[in-house]
Design an enzyme around this catalytic site. Sequence first.
Site, PDB file in Angstrom:
ATOM      1  N   HIS A 134       0.855  -1.192   0.000  1.00  0.00           N
ATOM      2  CA  HIS A 134       0.000   0.000   0.000  1.00  0.00           C
ATOM      3  C   HIS A 134       0.886   1.235   0.000  1.00  0.00           C
ATOM      4  O   HIS A 134       1.770   1.382   0.848  1.00  0.00           O
ATOM      5  CB  HIS A 134      -0.896   0.006   1.241  1.00  0.00           C
ATOM      6  CG  HIS A 134      -1.716   1.243   1.380  1.00  0.00           C
ATOM      7  ND1 HIS A 134      -2.791   1.516   0.568  1.00  0.00           N
ATOM      8  CD2 HIS A 134      -1.602   2.296   2.225  1.00  0.00           C
ATOM      9  CE1 HIS A 134      -3.310   2.680   0.913  1.00  0.00           C
ATOM     10  NE2 HIS A 134      -2.612   3.172   1.918  1.00  0.00           N
ATOM     11  N   LYS A 150       0.388   5.800   6.761  1.00  0.00           N
ATOM     12  CA  LYS A 150      -1.034   5.589   7.034  1.00  0.00           C
ATOM     13  C   LYS A 150      -1.902   6.488   6.149  1.00  0.00           C
ATOM     14  O   LYS A 150      -1.467   7.531   5.674  1.00  0.00           O
ATOM     15  CB  LYS A 150      -1.336   5.876   8.509  1.00  0.00           C
ATOM     16  CG  LYS A 150      -0.697   4.896   9.482  1.00  0.00           C
ATOM     17  CD  LYS A 150      -1.056   5.260  10.919  1.00  0.00           C
ATOM     18  CE  LYS A 150      -0.433   4.289  11.913  1.00  0.00           C
ATOM     19  NZ  LYS A 150      -0.765   4.654  13.320  1.00  0.00           N
ATOM     20  N   SER A 151      -3.149   6.079   5.968  1.00  0.00           N
ATOM     21  CA  SER A 151      -4.102   6.894   5.213  1.00  0.00           C
ATOM     22  C   SER A 151      -4.312   8.235   5.910  1.00  0.00           C
ATOM     23  O   SER A 151      -4.311   8.309   7.139  1.00  0.00           O
ATOM     24  CB  SER A 151      -5.440   6.169   5.093  1.00  0.00           C
ATOM     25  OG  SER A 151      -5.299   4.966   4.370  1.00  0.00           O
ATOM     26  N   LEU A 153      -2.306  10.919   5.589  1.00  0.00           N
ATOM     27  CA  LEU A 153      -1.080  11.690   5.802  1.00  0.00           C
ATOM     28  C   LEU A 153      -0.680  12.503   4.572  1.00  0.00           C
ATOM     29  O   LEU A 153       0.336  13.200   4.597  1.00  0.00           O
ATOM     30  CB  LEU A 153       0.066  10.760   6.212  1.00  0.00           C
ATOM     31  CG  LEU A 153      -0.036  10.165   7.620  1.00  0.00           C
ATOM     32  CD1 LEU A 153       1.145   9.246   7.896  1.00  0.00           C
ATOM     33  CD2 LEU A 153      -0.093  11.260   8.673  1.00  0.00           C
ATOM     34  N   LYS A 155      -0.270  11.270   1.167  1.00  0.00           N
ATOM     35  CA  LYS A 155       0.574  10.636   0.144  1.00  0.00           C
ATOM     36  C   LYS A 155       0.140  11.038  -1.265  1.00  0.00           C
ATOM     37  O   LYS A 155       0.976  11.367  -2.112  1.00  0.00           O
ATOM     38  CB  LYS A 155       0.536   9.110   0.295  1.00  0.00           C
ATOM     39  CG  LYS A 155       1.129   8.589   1.587  1.00  0.00           C
ATOM     40  CD  LYS A 155       1.233   7.080   1.586  1.00  0.00           C
ATOM     41  CE  LYS A 155      -0.116   6.383   1.454  1.00  0.00           C
ATOM     42  NZ  LYS A 155      -1.044   6.684   2.566  1.00  0.00           N
ATOM     43  N   SER A 156      -1.166  10.994  -1.516  1.00  0.00           N
ATOM     44  CA  SER A 156      -1.663  11.331  -2.859  1.00  0.00           C
ATOM     45  C   SER A 156      -1.444  12.802  -3.179  1.00  0.00           C
ATOM     46  O   SER A 156      -1.063  13.164  -4.296  1.00  0.00           O
ATOM     47  CB  SER A 156      -3.147  10.978  -2.979  1.00  0.00           C
ATOM     48  OG  SER A 156      -3.348   9.580  -2.851  1.00  0.00           O
ATOM     49  N   ASP A 173      -1.979   3.834  -4.292  1.00  0.00           N
ATOM     50  CA  ASP A 173      -2.705   2.934  -3.387  1.00  0.00           C
ATOM     51  C   ASP A 173      -2.194   1.499  -3.426  1.00  0.00           C
ATOM     52  O   ASP A 173      -1.665   0.998  -2.440  1.00  0.00           O
ATOM     53  CB  ASP A 173      -4.211   2.976  -3.669  1.00  0.00           C
ATOM     54  CG  ASP A 173      -5.000   2.288  -2.573  1.00  0.00           C
ATOM     55  OD1 ASP A 173      -4.631   2.465  -1.389  1.00  0.00           O
ATOM     56  OD2 ASP A 173      -5.957   1.570  -2.878  1.00  0.00           O
ATOM     57  N   ARG A 239      19.317  12.155  12.262  1.00  0.00           N
ATOM     58  CA  ARG A 239      19.670  13.576  12.350  1.00  0.00           C
ATOM     59  C   ARG A 239      20.942  13.907  11.556  1.00  0.00           C
ATOM     60  O   ARG A 239      21.081  15.008  11.040  1.00  0.00           O
ATOM     61  CB  ARG A 239      19.872  13.988  13.812  1.00  0.00           C
ATOM     62  CG  ARG A 239      18.601  13.904  14.641  1.00  0.00           C
ATOM     63  CD  ARG A 239      18.867  14.319  16.086  1.00  0.00           C
ATOM     64  NE  ARG A 239      19.326  15.702  16.173  1.00  0.00           N
ATOM     65  CZ  ARG A 239      18.511  16.754  16.236  1.00  0.00           C
ATOM     66  NH1 ARG A 239      17.198  16.577  16.207  1.00  0.00           N
ATOM     67  NH2 ARG A 239      18.999  17.975  16.323  1.00  0.00           N
TER      68      ARG A 239
END
Length: 301
Positions: A134, A150-151, A153, A155-156, A173, A239
């Site tokens: 995914h 996660k959905s 956030l 991404k698309s 997706d 970092r």
Amino acid sequence: MNWKDVHKNFSNYKLESVGREKEIISNRVTRTGLEFADFFVHKDLKAVVLWGNDEYLYLKQFDEKLVKEKIEKIFQLTPPLVVLSRSFPAKGIILELAKKYDISILSTKESSADLTNYINTFLTEKLSKKEYLHGNLIELFGLGVLLMGKSGLGKSETSIELIKHGHMFIADDAIVCSNVFNKIIGRAPKRFFGFLEVRGLGIINASRVFGIEKVKESTQINVIIELVEFDPKVHTFERLGKDLQYKEILGVKIPYYLIPITPGKKTSDMIEVIVAQLKLMLSGYNSFKEMEEKSMEDDDE
């Protein structure tokens, strides 16, 4: 997988003979050199047979009767497909015997070397083990970036920003991953190719919205970037950038970055910097090491 799948992918190859739809098991073409010399390891052939200049010159030294016998012995092994390169004419005895033994034949103007590469790559991808992930897949500066998280956030939305910056869209997706010669190739499932889902907007056709030149069928996955909500209690973030972190897909280690999402941070810009920095690291340059060396020089002074 049978000859029809090969012909569908290589539609410019000419179909000379239509035969049975025997399953192709092997991901490598065979040249049948041993079989021409009457040394038979298997009772049947489950690989695509490729004949080119070497096979043509070999058969040319025999009379027609012996040539027919040698080809007939190969066809009695019922190969699922025979592909003839530009150096091997598709005519006469071969087509007669192909019809007799129900063998499919494709001919092409490609060289044997190119055919071996093209067909082996195609078969390896199609027959290899698959893993479905995914995420979003974008190609930046020639490197394939698998964007995970996660959905919700973004991404698309980040993918759209990257496409607008001139980068290539591959999948949204659902990502189909294959191990092709120890390289992970990612693509969209065929029915979802070119489509992108954006929260609040719905489904968009990327090739129609951004132009067909911004959409690519597949790419090698060179880096994984995971987006996470910023929480220092849960995640430890790099970092200094001294060493690369890795994640495995189908047994192949791929550089991995964990990026916190915070207000005011433009994720698409961060991803471009990550990919540019990774290209430098893969070429042997390391920003941290350079800074460390300069610090030592300053100490010496």
